[in-house]
Design a protein around this motif. Structure first.
Motif, PDB file in Angstrom:
ATOM      1  N   THR A 174       0.755  -1.264   0.075  1.00 57.33           N
ATOM      2  CA  THR A 174       0.064  -0.038   0.083  1.00 57.33           C
ATOM      3  C   THR A 174       0.963   1.482   0.019  1.00 57.33           C
ATOM      4  O   THR A 174       0.615   2.167  -0.752  1.00 57.33           O
ATOM      5  CB  THR A 174      -0.794  -0.013   1.315  1.00 57.33           C
ATOM      6  OG1 THR A 174      -1.660  -1.135   1.159  1.00 57.33           O
ATOM      7  CG2 THR A 174      -1.955   1.237   1.324  1.00 57.33           C
ATOM      8  N   ALA A 175       1.911   1.272   0.696  1.00 59.03           N
ATOM      9  CA  ALA A 175       2.912   2.256   0.938  1.00 59.03           C
ATOM     10  C   ALA A 175       3.444   2.685  -0.525  1.00 59.03           C
ATOM     11  O   ALA A 175       3.621   3.733  -0.975  1.00 59.03           O
ATOM     12  CB  ALA A 175       3.846   2.293   1.826  1.00 59.03           C
ATOM     13  N   VAL A 176       3.839   1.502  -1.101  1.00 59.95           N
ATOM     14  CA  VAL A 176       4.603   1.628  -2.531  1.00 59.95           C
ATOM     15  C   VAL A 176       3.459   2.323  -3.554  1.00 59.95           C
ATOM     16  O   VAL A 176       3.779   3.053  -4.220  1.00 59.95           O
ATOM     17  CB  VAL A 176       4.780   0.259  -3.080  1.00 59.95           C
ATOM     18  CG1 VAL A 176       5.324   0.335  -4.335  1.00 59.95           C
ATOM     19  CG2 VAL A 176       6.039  -0.406  -2.276  1.00 59.95           C
ATOM     20  N   SER A 233      11.236  -9.124  -1.668  1.00 65.68           N
ATOM     21  CA  SER A 233      11.640  -8.115  -0.420  1.00 65.68           C
ATOM     22  C   SER A 233      12.470  -8.865   0.620  1.00 65.68           C
ATOM     23  O   SER A 233      13.441  -8.268   1.258  1.00 65.68           O
ATOM     24  CB  SER A 233      10.301  -7.885   0.399  1.00 65.68           C
ATOM     25  OG  SER A 233       9.476  -7.161  -0.766  1.00 65.68           O
ATOM     26  N   MET A 234      12.264 -10.408   0.754  1.00 70.33           N
ATOM     27  CA  MET A 234      13.156 -10.944   1.681  1.00 70.33           C
ATOM     28  C   MET A 234      14.483 -11.055   1.403  1.00 70.33           C
ATOM     29  O   MET A 234      15.462 -10.963   2.195  1.00 70.33           O
ATOM     30  CB  MET A 234      12.213 -12.267   2.054  1.00 70.33           C
ATOM     31  CG  MET A 234      11.015 -12.204   2.796  1.00 70.33           C
ATOM     32  SD  MET A 234      10.500 -14.067   3.064  1.00 70.33           S
ATOM     33  CE  MET A 234      11.640 -14.802   4.160  1.00 70.33           C
ATOM     34  N   ALA A 264      23.685  -0.428  -0.161  1.00 71.04           N
ATOM     35  CA  ALA A 264      22.357  -0.588   0.601  1.00 71.04           C
ATOM     36  C   ALA A 264      21.317   0.285  -0.291  1.00 71.04           C
ATOM     37  O   ALA A 264      20.315  -0.005  -0.414  1.00 71.04           O
ATOM     38  CB  ALA A 264      22.470  -0.304   1.836  1.00 71.04           C
ATOM     39  N   ILE A 265      21.814   1.535  -0.582  1.00 73.97           N
ATOM     40  CA  ILE A 265      20.749   2.481  -1.215  1.00 73.97           C
ATOM     41  C   ILE A 265      20.406   1.824  -2.727  1.00 73.97           C
ATOM     42  O   ILE A 265      19.329   1.961  -3.015  1.00 73.97           O
ATOM     43  CB  ILE A 265      21.348   3.938  -1.265  1.00 73.97           C
ATOM     44  CG1 ILE A 265      21.749   4.641  -0.087  1.00 73.97           C
ATOM     45  CG2 ILE A 265      20.328   4.680  -2.251  1.00 73.97           C
ATOM     46  CD1 ILE A 265      22.265   5.946  -0.140  1.00 73.97           C
ATOM     47  N   GLU A 266      21.589   1.214  -3.326  1.00 75.49           N
ATOM     48  CA  GLU A 266      21.234   0.738  -4.713  1.00 75.49           C
ATOM     49  C   GLU A 266      20.281  -0.493  -4.530  1.00 75.49           C
ATOM     50  O   GLU A 266      19.501  -0.688  -5.570  1.00 75.49           O
ATOM     51  CB  GLU A 266      22.483   0.382  -5.475  1.00 75.49           C
ATOM     52  CG  GLU A 266      22.406  -0.202  -6.860  1.00 75.49           C
ATOM     53  CD  GLU A 266      21.744   0.688  -7.681  1.00 75.49           C
ATOM     54  OE1 GLU A 266      21.783   1.999  -7.547  1.00 75.49           O
ATOM     55  OE2 GLU A 266      21.197   0.365  -8.826  1.00 75.49           O
ATOM     56  N   LEU A 291      14.978  -2.859  -5.214  1.00 73.64           N
ATOM     57  CA  LEU A 291      13.833  -3.386  -4.901  1.00 73.64           C
ATOM     58  C   LEU A 291      12.323  -2.632  -5.010  1.00 73.64           C
ATOM     59  O   LEU A 291      11.395  -3.141  -5.607  1.00 73.64           O
ATOM     60  CB  LEU A 291      13.766  -3.622  -3.352  1.00 73.64           C
ATOM     61  CG  LEU A 291      12.669  -4.046  -2.496  1.00 73.64           C
ATOM     62  CD1 LEU A 291      12.203  -5.349  -2.768  1.00 73.64           C
ATOM     63  CD2 LEU A 291      12.864  -3.795  -0.873  1.00 73.64           C
ATOM     64  N   PHE A 292      12.756  -1.334  -5.135  1.00 73.85           N
ATOM     65  CA  PHE A 292      11.623  -0.553  -5.494  1.00 73.85           C
ATOM     66  C   PHE A 292      11.146  -0.920  -7.149  1.00 73.85           C
ATOM     67  O   PHE A 292       9.860  -0.970  -7.341  1.00 73.85           O
ATOM     68  CB  PHE A 292      11.814   0.878  -5.505  1.00 73.85           C
ATOM     69  CG  PHE A 292      10.917   1.873  -6.036  1.00 73.85           C
ATOM     70  CD1 PHE A 292      10.744   2.385  -7.431  1.00 73.85           C
ATOM     71  CD2 PHE A 292       9.670   2.164  -5.318  1.00 73.85           C
ATOM     72  CE1 PHE A 292       9.999   3.174  -7.761  1.00 73.85           C
ATOM     73  CE2 PHE A 292       8.702   3.043  -5.796  1.00 73.85           C
ATOM     74  CZ  PHE A 292       8.812   3.751  -6.931  1.00 73.85           C
TER      75      PHE A 292
END
Length: 787
Positions: A2-4, A160-161, A186-188, A193-194
């Protein structure tokens, strides 16, 4: 998730990809089965990464993590065997959307747990080779989660996992040597993931849309095959097409055969004229309720219609055709009609037979309660026109229950049949006998007086009392009759009121021991409480002109042109503030000012509407109280004459409350308004409690769909079904439909696809003052385009 979705909407990416595909009603099961078949085909792309990834991880980790590598490989292979056993044991049709599908989701979750342990265990303390292995496996496994697309949600959970476990490993590595490099990675990973989640949801939406389109195409192909059957088909289906002037064109052989003429001759004639000639002069006399009348109304107004049945005589035989059609617009210009016709002669006669059975009691052969209600609605209009006096006699057998109890229901049925014969013998052409149910009958006596009605009741009672009836094996049974009588002159009462009055009279006759008759004695009824302050202020407000009028436009959905404005009343009280329009009407009715208020609104609105462009419609709301006012018709025509506003541009709207207690005089008044050229619209359709039968009984020119359903139709399947049903109903009835409360472009697009005729709402314009209305008309052609 939902947040996505929320983030996507904020970034306006949702406009590029709608993350929800609408599945049409009835297609859910077919779409689910298609997803099951696709999942079966994608299993290869799920199997290969798992069976290769486990051994590769084991071999690469043997030097630094031998125990963990063997455990990971064993767990993955064990789960893979278990998954495929379950996968191929479950029938294909149950792989998705069933309880068995949760087994597959559970095993895939276990896969995710196993692989999610790899980054935290190996990456923080492993060498360069180990880290390359972790990166490669994680990227590959995350990408292959798309093979789980038909299993809703599990692909996103797995991805996601895996990504979160990678981030956890990066955090552990940072804790060891505090390298800023790990934060960049980590940012990448978060960005990765997004886009993985977004892509998965977008692909699922496109996949569902593909299945929906394939299903719709299959349905359309079947319809096209039906419509394009050759002319020798026994069903007699044929396509028809007209130009803008109504002349037939592209006449097929099946159409020529249906009308018994050559193609060349038919293409020189107007379609409606051909049907009129076949029907004859007696079939169409201007009554809009006939098939030809409805068809002409639809063709003249250029609106959708469906299954309008017209009749005609062809080669000495009466034929019936069902016609459906839709107007064709090119660049917002009307170019003609296209439709389909079907010979429904056999179906029509079958329906006539079924209709007779539906309107008659199977035991006695008498017309039943439904027939009585339909006949009375028609008769009350006739009685109101002619001023005829009539009586309703409510008949109830005395002692019938005892016959049923003593001799059984078969004897009771035989008694009812013989009672029907006895009663019918005493009646004349002025009488019509109905069976309501059980031992209750209803008798309509026309052209009567109190003395004649009393004599009729006495004759019926004596006929049953003097002739004992034998039932069963010759058993003589005495049966009596109680009668309740209600008299009426001119049919001004409602059917429900007449039935209630006859019931009260019958109860009085029963209370006197039966075998007698009694007349109804009316009683006075109390009036409702009034709000004294507002009621006292209303006459003064009317006299001073303190009540304002605002105008809300409505548009044609297909041509996107301004059709007219609806006049709405406004009143702001000095002490109580803004008074809702519904309350103003209620106050006026309670104060006896409803007709004065109606004249106030109509006169000012018509005077202002004279400034508008020619052809724009002025729509005015009228309450049941106004219609019941004796001077309503006279005042309406007086206002039109005084202001010079054309009657054909005036539309009167009324709510479904008119059907709560239908009055024959009201329907007569509406018919006179319609004969004068004034359109009649049914407002807030679906919000009240009326019977759909009245839509058949009176030819409304427009139905206005209540905004409550329009507001919820895109998020509630029930509301969407109601909207589709009302639009389809309007097409079937051959009337226009206006959707109120349109507040978004999505609602407007959806209504346009359904075939809704007109739209009105805040998306297009709020109610406007007269000055704002003048400015609005100057820019109206661009309003819907801008929307």
């Amino acid at each position: 998730m939902t947040a996505v979705l929320t983030l996507l909407k904020q970034m306006r990416l949702a406009r590029l990809f709608p993350f929800r595909a609408e599945i049409p009603a009835g297609a859910e099961e077919e779409i689910r089965l298609s997803r099951c078949r696709v999942l079966r085909g994608l299993n290869f792309f799920h199997f290969v990464p798992q069976i290769s990834g486990g051994p590769i991880a084991c071999l690469c980790l043997m030097r630094n993590y031998p125990t963990y590598g063997v455990m990971l490989c064993g767990a993955v292979l064990l789960l893979l065997v278990l998954y495929n056993i379950c996968f191929y044991m479950i029938p294909t049709e149950k792989l998705v959307g069933s309880r068995q599908s949760w087994i597959l989701k559970g095993i895939n979750f276990a896969f995710a747990v196993c692989w999610a342990t790899l980054p935290p265990v190996v990456f923080p303390y492993g060498d360069a080779n180990d880290r390359v292995l972790v990166a490669g496996l994680m990227v590959g496994l995350t990408a292959t989660t798309i093979s789980l697309l038909p299993l809703t949600g599990i692909g996103e959970v797995t991805a996601s996992m895996l990504i979160l476990s990678c981030c956890s490993a990066l955090f552990e590595a940072w804790a060891i040597d505090h390298g800023i490099f790990y934060f960049y990675v980590a940012i990448e990973m978060a960005v990765y993931l997004f886009f993985v989640l977004s892509l998965t949801m977008a692909v699922r939406t496109l996949f569902t849309a593909f299945l929906v389109n394939r299903y719709s195409l299959q349905q359309r192909n079947s319809i096209v095959q039906l419509l394009l059957r050759n002319a020798d088909d026994d069903t007699g289906d044929w396509l028809w097409e007209t130009c803008a002037s109504g002349r037939l064109r592209n006449v097929s052989a099946s159409l020529a055969s249906a009308f018994g003429n050559s193609r060349e001759w038919l293409e020189t004639r107007i379609f409606f004229d051909i049907l009129s000639d076949l029907a004859g002069s007696a079939a169409f006399d201007g009554d809009e309720r006939t098939g030809l009348g409805r068809l002409r109304q639809c063709l003249d107004n250029r609106i959708f219609f469906r299954d309008i049945v017209v009749s005609g005589t062809l080669q000495g035989q009466q034929r019936f055709w069902s016609l459906s059609g839709r107007p064709v617009f090119q660049d917002r210009t009307f170019v003609g009609y296209r439709g389909v016709g079907t010979d429904v002669t056999q179906t029509h006669w079958a329906q006539e037979s079924a209709s007779f059975r539906a309107r008659h009691d199977l035991l006695t052969g008498l017309p039943n309660r439904g027939a009585f209600l339909d006949d009375m609605e028609t008769y009350l209009i006739e009685a109101a026109r002619t001023g005829e006096a009539f009586a309703l006699l409510n008949l109830d057998l005395d002692g019938f229950k005892q016959i049923n109890d003593r001799h059984g229901h078969s004897a009771g049925d035989e008694m009812l049949r013989k009672v029907t014969v006895v009663l019918s013998r005493t009646l004349s052409e002025r009488h019509r006998l109905y069976r309501f149910g059980g031992d209750e009958f209803m008798l309509l006596e026309r052209q009567t007086t109190p003395a004649q009605a009393s004599a009729t009741a006495a004759g019926l009672i004596n006929a049953l009392t003097n002739v004992p009836i034998r039932v069963g094996e010759g058993v003589r049974c005495a049966v009596g009759l109680s009668v309740g009588i209600v008299l009426s002159i001119g049919g001004s009462e409602r059917v429900g009121s007449l039935l209630e009055a006859s019931d009260l009279a019958l109860y009085e006759a029963k209370s006197l021991g039966g075998h007698t008759h009694r007349f109804y004695n009316p009683e006075l009824r109390t009036v409702a409480k009034r709000n004294r302050d507002l009621i006292r202020a209303l006459p003064e407000a009317l006299d001073k002109g303190e009540l304002g009028i605002v105008y809300q436009p409505f548009f044609n959905t297909q041509s996107q042109k301004l059709c007219g404005f609806e006049a709405l009343i406004r009143w702001s009280h000095s002490e109580y503030g803004r008074v809702p329009p519904e309350r103003i009407i209620q106050l006026a009715e309670e104060a006896g000012l409803i007709q004065k208020l109606g004249v106030y609104v109509m006169e000012r609105a018509c005077l202002f509407a004279c400034e508008w462009e020619e052809g724009l419609v002025l729509s005015i709301n009228v309450s049941v109280g106004q219609l019941e006012a004796p001077t309503f018709l006279k005042d309406t025509f007086r206002v039109l004459e005084k202001t010079g506003f054309p009657a054909r541009c005036l539309q009167i709207e009324m709510t479904e409350n008119i059907f709560m207690e239908p009055d024959a005089a009201t329907f007569t008044l509406l018919s006179r308004l319609q004969s004068a050229g004034i359109s009649i619209a049914l407002d807030d359709f679906g919000k009240g409690f009326s019977s759909l039968g009245y839509l058949r009984f009176f030819p409304f020119s427009k139905i206005k769909l209540d905004g409550l359903f329009v507001r919820d139709m895109l998020r509630e399947s029930r509301a969407a079904s109601i909207v589709r049903a009302v639009v389809d109903l309007s097409i079937d009835l051959g009337v226009a439909v206006t959707a109120e409360g349109v507040e978004s472009q999505e609602q407007l697009s959806y209504l346009r696809r359904l075939g809704c005729t007109e739209v009105q709402g805040y998306l297009l314009s709020r109610p406007l003052s007269p000055e704002d209305t003048r400015q609005f008309m100057a820019t109206a052609p661009a309003v819907m385009e801008a929307s």
